[in-house]
Design an enzyme around this catalytic site. Structure first.
Site, short mmCIF file in Angstrom:
data_model
loop_
_atom_site.label_atom_id
_atom_site.label_comp_id
_atom_site.label_asym_id
_atom_site.label_seq_id
_atom_site.Cartn_x
_atom_site.Cartn_y
_atom_site.Cartn_z
N ARG A 65 -17.88 -0.54 5.86
CA ARG A 65 -18.95 -1.25 5.11
C ARG A 65 -19.63 -2.28 5.99
NH1 ARG A 65 -19.32 -5.85 2.47
NH2 ARG A 65 -17.15 -6.41 2.86
N CYS A 97 -7.85 -1.54 8.46
CA CYS A 97 -6.47 -1.57 7.96
C CYS A 97 -5.98 -0.17 7.58
CB CYS A 97 -6.35 -2.50 6.75
SG CYS A 97 -6.51 -4.23 7.21
N HIS A 143 -1.42 -5.52 2.17
CA HIS A 143 -2.63 -6.35 2.15
C HIS A 143 -2.31 -7.68 1.48
CE1 HIS A 143 -5.80 -3.10 2.94
NE2 HIS A 143 -6.15 -4.12 3.70
N GLU A 156 0.83 -1.20 0.00
CA GLU A 156 0.00 0.00 0.00
C GLU A 156 0.86 1.25 0.00
OE1 GLU A 156 -3.00 -0.15 -0.61
OE2 GLU A 156 -3.64 -2.16 -0.03
N1 PCA Z 1 -8.42 -6.54 6.84
C1 PCA Z 1 -9.34 -5.45 7.08
C2 PCA Z 1 -9.27 -5.18 8.55
C3 PCA Z 1 -8.51 -6.31 9.15
C4 PCA Z 1 -7.97 -7.06 8.01
O1 PCA Z 1 -7.20 -8.03 8.09
C5 PCA Z 1 -9.07 -4.24 6.20
O2 PCA Z 1 -8.53 -4.39 5.09
O3 PCA Z 1 -9.39 -3.12 6.60
#
Ligand code: PCA
Length: 209
Positions: A87, A140, A160, A77
């Site tokens: 959401r 996140c 991610h 990211e």
């Molecule tokens: N993914 C979510 C929150 C926790 C996770 O592992 C996100 O992308 O916000």
């Protein structure tokens, strides 16, 4: 003392596992220089947990990792935004909509990880990876924004990861996945690359949409 802090998240959204924490805990078990910490998937508790982990481990590099179901690659990211728009409710039942992560703070921060160099190194290790320009508007992104706002002196960023094959299999539907062992390899390569790269590669990682 560990010099690298890796965080993963607890399961959320009805999933029994979170591959971010599964991969982070594998890396933490393998390496003495990495502390692995699981963060709650809850808006109120996530940043205090991150702060506690930073204060305990005093890292020079922090990489927070989360699950992004549907993504095809390990996603480095680039941008954290000062916006929460949930959401689905978090694990504490909270569902804030259109509120800032930090009131009055800048609209966005960039990662301080050398994302291009990390993508190249992860791909060279045989794991699909790409730069991403949105970390979403859920927990996140909140953790990523909080990391860059509260700990701007630390090298840090957010990654991610896709669903694991086990999660996709359990869903009974077609979908992208990446094995937790491959994600762990990617995270180790990322850590090593970030520790030794002071200037990022000047190669394209952009997107038209
Ligand atoms: N993914 C979510 C929150 C926790 C996770 O592992 C996100 O992308 O916000």
């Amino acid at each position: 003392m560990a010099k690298v802090l890796l965080t993963g998240f607890e399961p959320f959204g009805g999933e029994p596992v979170n591959p971010s924490w599964q991969a982070v805990s594998l890396v933490g078990a393998r390496r003495d220089d990495v502390a692995a910490v699981e963060l709650p998937c809850a808006f109120e508790a996530s940043l205090p947990a991150l702060r506690a982990a930073v204060e305990e481990h005093r890292p020079s590099l922090v990489v927070c990792v989360g699950q992004a179901g549907g993504r095809l690659e390990v996603s480095l990211e680039r941008v954290a935004i000062n916006l929460i728009d949930a959401r689905i409710p978090d694990n504490a039942g909270a569902q804030p909509v259109d509120v800032p992560v930090v009131p009055g703070a800048p609209a966005a921060y960039f990662t301080s990880l050398p994302v291009k160099a990390c993508v190249a190194a992860i791909r060279a290790a045989g794991v699909p990876a790409a730069v991403s320009h949105t970390a979403g508007t859920y927990v996140c992104n909140q953790v990523f924004y909080g990391l860059r706002h509260h700990f701007s002196e630390l090298r840090g960023g957010f990654v991610h990861v896709p669903f694991s094959p086990e999660q996709v299999a359990a869903s009974g539907k077609p979908g992208a996945s990446l094995g937790v062992d491959r994600v762990a390899v990617a995270l180790e390569v990322l850590v090593d690359t970030a520790l030794k790269t002071t200037e990022d590669l000047a190669v394209t990682g952009g997107a038209e949409h």
